[in-house]
Scaffold this motif. Structure first.
Motif, short mmCIF file in Angstrom:
data_model
loop_
_atom_site.label_atom_id
_atom_site.label_comp_id
_atom_site.label_asym_id
_atom_site.label_seq_id
_atom_site.Cartn_x
_atom_site.Cartn_y
_atom_site.Cartn_z
N UNK A 1 0.52 -0.62 0.30
CA UNK A 1 -0.31 0.08 0.36
C UNK A 1 0.75 1.40 0.16
N UNK A 2 1.86 1.34 0.62
CA UNK A 2 2.88 2.69 0.75
C UNK A 2 3.44 2.46 -0.39
N UNK A 3 4.15 1.41 -1.30
CA UNK A 3 4.14 1.38 -2.38
C UNK A 3 3.34 2.80 -3.50
N UNK A 4 1.88 1.82 -3.32
CA UNK A 4 0.77 2.43 -4.26
C UNK A 4 1.17 4.00 -3.90
N UNK A 5 0.63 4.49 -2.84
CA UNK A 5 1.06 5.71 -2.42
C UNK A 5 1.76 7.02 -2.88
N UNK A 6 2.82 6.33 -3.17
CA UNK A 6 4.32 6.44 -3.60
C UNK A 6 4.48 7.19 -4.98
N UNK A 7 3.42 6.17 -5.76
CA UNK A 7 2.83 6.21 -7.11
C UNK A 7 2.11 7.67 -6.37
N UNK A 8 0.58 7.40 -6.20
CA UNK A 8 -0.39 8.25 -6.30
C UNK A 8 0.42 9.86 -5.78
N UNK A 9 1.37 9.66 -4.46
CA UNK A 9 1.66 11.40 -4.98
C UNK A 9 2.86 11.35 -5.55
N UNK A 10 3.32 11.15 -6.76
CA UNK A 10 4.31 11.49 -7.82
C UNK A 10 6.08 11.35 -7.27
N UNK A 11 6.39 10.30 -5.71
CA UNK A 11 7.60 9.98 -5.26
C UNK A 11 8.23 9.03 -6.50
#
Length: 381
Positions: A77-87
């Motif tokens: 989930x943290x990996x998906x969030x990093x994509x969502x945040x543009x990191x």
């Protein structure tokens, strides 16, 4: 000073370089606290199979953790969030192959590789009736669709292109999106379910790194050796898809920042100094066990994979040579088999046979499987 590297040294040093083992005292690798730390250290991670991307990052994030708390913080989930945040983003930085990388690094790759890639596709584009004028028409369509923070699936962009008179059948649409990605218009940002969404690169990447072509190549070579070493200059040339002579020139410019061992093996000067200071002490990782994602950089990041995968086992990892790399597991950094998950999500190991017998389960395989399941359980698709 260590003057040569043995066949046992190569996989164990790669485990450390890839972040698959906790860094021993003095080893020159930063801590991984978030997905972008892993991706930035690796420079680019194989990303053509979206289902494999989270664990390609997670295996390093959890494998390199020094405490249970650090390992438990890692999640799909943290990996998906990093994509969502543009990191982190996903695109085609080299070889026409999808990779995961830091946003500000993508323009560096494209400045070095896009022109060669586009030239290599010229014949295919003629067969698909794609000319540069079509690139610009398609660019106007996707800009009109995505401007102002828009995001779209591949299918949605295909629909927009079709409505504008740009056909998308027989891979024509896929090639148009690839061209727009190679030329700085599109990038894959957030994920929706099992698919990445396209966004406009100039809206998503607002602080690109700017280096001269020579400085960019030097930067990528040094980072590649730090994160993939021991590796050869031929490995790097294959990895980037750039001419060997151009890569050798970068090696010469870097000089003593890289150390070359017999066989052409390269290590960063810092890793070589750490190795010297051990004064013959055995390298860590001899008894380690790891589960790797399909298409993992540990195997695919080199033109010669024989140091970690016996040539006789290659067809078991890539059945029929079809380009589909199965998930693998390793003991001591050497590939010992493939694995899958059953209908309940349990890890099923499929060891290679040696002398007609299959290897006994590794004592750490259960713990690694449990770690994989915890990591993936957090993902919401």
């Amino acid at each position: 000073m260590v003057s040569t590297l043995t066949p046992r040294d190569i996989p164990r040093l790669r485990l450390l370089s890839h972040g698959l083992l906790p860094a021993p005292e003095g080893f020159p690798r930063p801590a991984f606290h978030a997905p972008e730390d892993v991706v930035g250290w690796m420079t680019a991670l194989q990303g053509q199979d979206w289902n494999s991307v989270p664990w390609s990052i997670g295996a390093r994030w959890t494998g390199g953790a020094t405490t249970a708390g650090e390992a438990s913080a890692a999640s799909a989930a943290a990996v998906r969030q990093a994509f969502a945040d543009g990191r982190i983003v996903r695109s085609w930085p080299m070889r026409g192959t999808l990779h995961t990388l830091l946003p500000h690094d993508l323009p560096l790759f494209h400045a070095l590789t896009s022109e060669r890639l586009l030239k290599s596709m010229a014949s295919r584009h003629r067969n698909l009736s794609i000319v540069p004028e079509d690139w610009e028409k398609a660019r106007a369509v996707v800009r009109g669709t995505l401007s102002g923070g828009g995001r779209a699936t591949r299918a949605e962009l295909f629909t927009a292109l079709e409505e504008a008179g740009q056909g998308t059948r027989e891979q024509r649409g896929a090639h148009l999106l690839l061209v727009l990605s190679l030329t700085g218009t599109l990038v894959q940002g957030p994920a929706e379910g099992k698919e990445h969404l396209f966004v406009l690169q100039d809206e998503w990447i607002t602080e690109p790194r700017e280096l001269s072509p020579e400085a960019a190549l030097d930067d990528l070579l040094e980072r590649y050796v730090r994160s993939h070493g021991p590796a050869t200059i031929r490995d790097f040339a294959w990895w980037t898809g750039l001419p060997l002579g151009q890569c050798r020139a970068a090696q010469l410019r870097l000089g003593e920042r890289l150390r070359e061992y017999p066989g052409g093996w390269l290590l960063s000067a810092e890793a070589a100094a750490w190795l010297d200071a051990r004064d013959g002490e055995p390298l860590p990782g001899a008894r380690s066990f790891h589960l790797l994602a399909g298409f993992d950089e540990y195997i695919l990041g080199y033109t010669d994979r024989s140091a970690v995968l016996a040539p006789g086992h290659f067809d078991l990892v890539v059945p029929g040579g079809n380009g589909m790399f199965k998930r693998t597991f390793m003991s001591g950094g050497v590939t010992d088999g493939t694995w899958s998950t059953d209908s309940r999500g349990a890890v099923v190991l499929e060891p290679f046979e040696a002398d007609g017998r299959r290897a006994a389960p590794h004592r750490s395989s259960g713990a690694r499987a449990a770690g994989y399941q915890r990591f993936m359980r957090s993902q919401r698709v």
